[in-house]
Design an enzyme around this catalytic site. Structure first.
Site, PDB file in Angstrom:
ATOM      1  N   CYS A 320      -6.292   7.154   0.619  1.00  0.00           N
ATOM      2  CA  CYS A 320      -5.956   6.972   2.036  1.00  0.00           C
ATOM      3  C   CYS A 320      -6.078   8.260   2.851  1.00  0.00           C
ATOM      4  CB  CYS A 320      -4.549   6.397   2.176  1.00  0.00           C
ATOM      5  SG  CYS A 320      -4.340   4.813   1.342  1.00  0.00           S
ATOM      6  N   HIS A 460      -2.035   7.609   9.050  1.00  0.00           N
ATOM      7  CA  HIS A 460      -2.544   6.565   8.160  1.00  0.00           C
ATOM      8  C   HIS A 460      -1.688   5.328   8.358  1.00  0.00           C
ATOM      9  CE1 HIS A 460      -3.514   4.135   4.788  1.00  0.00           C
ATOM     10  NE2 HIS A 460      -2.464   4.469   4.084  1.00  0.00           N
ATOM     11  N   ASN A 490      -3.789  -2.300   6.406  1.00  0.00           N
ATOM     12  CA  ASN A 490      -3.983  -0.988   5.791  1.00  0.00           C
ATOM     13  C   ASN A 490      -5.422  -0.926   5.293  1.00  0.00           C
ATOM     14  OD1 ASN A 490      -4.156   1.165   3.969  1.00  0.00           O
ATOM     15  ND2 ASN A 490      -2.049   0.941   3.268  1.00  0.00           N
TER      16      ASN A 490
END
Length: 533
Positions: A320, A460, A490
């Site tokens: 990520c 993020h 996500n």
């Protein structure tokens, strides 16, 4: 009636629960409270619950801050009360507490050792008219993004006359997506990002900045709603999923789409904003944890599609945090003379490795891509050196065991479980909140910024609850966080780039805005940096 000073401990949620995470703190020292009033939101390994006031009284001390991981039984609050039923929690005379300083909800900042941005002197060759470099006062009034206003006017609508539209953008701003929803249309995503270039000068020898000349993002055509996924989980509800994750939908690829096609679309938008041609690119860096194929890399595939076959091209995997790692590599290449115009891309197709029957991951992940063009030119949006780090002791908290050299393909009859993403939600939440907050505070300290100086946080998009807890912990209002997880989910390394691209497309940023990036990824990998718009 006699007054008591009681000390209320962190509650237990079961014999096997030893820690609690303080998600949100809704009270402060000196506040009068009423029995049953919600004072905090906490999470254990098993559930999320509201902590309610055990009695009427006045809070005299708070022992923790939002985001803290707390041991069950440790002190939480001291309350002055006249409720005799609380006498079993009495600790001392009230006079003793008068000398105690209440713990603030947010710890005071450490002394700054780095000069604030405004104090950094630019070399003579880079000096600009000081009036031109100062951002204008931000207008007040209707909270519509410039893109939303433009769309409304093009459709013959007066934004000031529309009072019943719901804004879902930062700070409740009405976005272009909100207007499309309001009018009953299917959202259309303009990949050609159009944002005016700012003029802001910093000393490149001091801060080693490069210009972020363009950004773009792309999503697949197909939307997968929570309702569709819930068919596999009859015991769960949409309200529960939204509360736990903050996600309403996500985009997933369909036939004819791929990581390369999304990366290409995102790149076109970034090139358009930068005013460059693909042939101007001499380096391509792609951050992804799942390229379309292992060999050759995604960067080489993208370079071929773009017609820049001779460009330096390679992949990078920091999960990520990947895009922020790639930004720092690109910035370093320009500062070191390795490349001139660097394309930094991320594309993730997580739908292909998400187990639709695993409730801990089925609702989280989506597909998407984002891109940025970095150049050595002066002025414009300035990207500063990023801070990269990690903590490998939590390397198993997010993992996918299958697909590597030790287990490249499933054996006949083998369970496919190792080939899906695995997530230890409790560890990720607890450590993530603290890590995100530390990254943001590190950037503020490094650049000499206060919470008021920070215009935006582009994080993020891990989980809305994590981001809300981070907001409380660092003392920066949640409305300053660019949050797109509700519509995109996500998207791992792509999430920061997509959030940045979306915000730029909406025209949310203004000249001189100080934007902090932050990410926590599998590994754990940590990354944070500053962009001045």
């Amino acid at each position: 009636m006699a007054k008591l000073l009681i000390e209320v401990p962190i509650p237990s949620m079961g014999a096997t629960v030893n820690e609690m995470t303080l998600i949100d703190l809704l009270c402060e020292a000196g506040k009068r409270i009423t029995k049953g009033e919600k004072l905090a939101e906490m999470e254990s390994d098993k559930s999320i619950f509201d902590f309610e006031a055990p009695c009427d009284g006045i809070i005299r001390r708070i022992f923790c801050r939002a985001g803290d991981i707390l041991q069950v039984g440790s002190p939480f609050l001291r309350i002055e009360t006249e409720d005799a039923s609380m006498s079993h929690l009495e600790i001392s005379d009230l006079a003793d507490e008068s000398n105690v300083v209440a713990v603030p909800a947010v710890a005071p900042p450490e002394p700054k050792t780095v000069a604030p941005l405004a104090e950094i002197k630019a070399p003579q060759a880079l000096q600009r008219d000081s009036a031109a470099s100062q951002p204008e006062a931000k207008p007040k009034g209707a909270r519509w993004t410039p893109r939303a206003k433009k769309i409304a006017l093009e459709r013959g609508l007066d934004p000031d006359a529309i009072s019943d539209i719901i804004g879902t953008g930062p700070g409740g701003r009405v976005t272009g997506d909100d207007l499309d929803t309001y009018l009953g249309n299917v959202p259309s995503f303009n990949k050609d990002v159009q944002v005016g270039q700012a003029s802001f000068t910093e000393d490149p020898l001091k801060a080693q900045t490069v210009r972020l000349a363009g950004v773009g993002y792309a999503v697949p055509q197909s939307v997968r709603s929570n309702t569709e996924i819930l068919k596999e989980f009859p015991g769960k509800t949409e309200e529960e999923i939204l509360k736990v994750t903050g996600i309403e939908q996500r985009y997933v690829i369909s036939e004819g789409e791929s990581a390369t096609s999304l990366a290409t679309d995102a790149t076109r938008g970034a090139l358009n904003m930068a005013g460059l041609k693909a042939t101007d690119i001499d380096a391509v860096i792609v951050a992804t944890l799942l390229p379309d194929q292992p060999v050759p890399g995604a960067a080489s595939a993208l370079a071929k599609v773009l017609g820049v076959e001779k460009a330096l091209a390679f992949d990078l995997n920091a999960a990520c945090s990947g895009w922020l790692y790639a930004l720092e590599v690109g910035r370093s290449f320009i500062c070191g003379g390795t490349a001139k115009n660097v394309l930094v891309v991320t594309a993730e197709i997580l739908s292909s490795i998400t187990n639709p029957k695993d409730h801990s991951t089925a609702f989280l992940f989506g597909d998407g891509a984002g891109a940025a063009i970095l150049t050595p030119q002066e002025g414009g949006h300035r990207l500063y050196r990023h801070h990269l780090s990690g903590d490998a002791q939590y390397s198993e908290a997010i993992s996918r065991a299958g697909g590597g050299a030790m287990n490249p393909i499933p054996k006949p009859g083998e369970d496919l479980d190792p080939f899906y993403l695995k997530l230890d939600g409790s560890v990720v939440f607890k450590r993530g909140v603290i890590a995100f907050a530390n990254i943001i505070e590190q950037q503020m300290e490094f650049h000499g910024l206060s919470a008021d100086d920070v215009s935006w946080i582009v994080p993020h998009q891990a989980n809305a609850r994590i981001l809300k807890a981070v907001s409380k912990r660092v003392g920066i209002p949640y409305e300053k966080f660019v949050v797109t997880i509700s519509k995109y989910g996500n998207t791992s390394a792509a999430s920061v780039s997509m959030a940045l691209g979306w915000a730029a497309e909406e025209g949310i940023f203004e000249e001189g805005d100080k934007i902090i990036f932050c990410s926590v990824g599998a590994g754990f990998t940590y990354a944070g940096g500053l962009l001045t718009w």
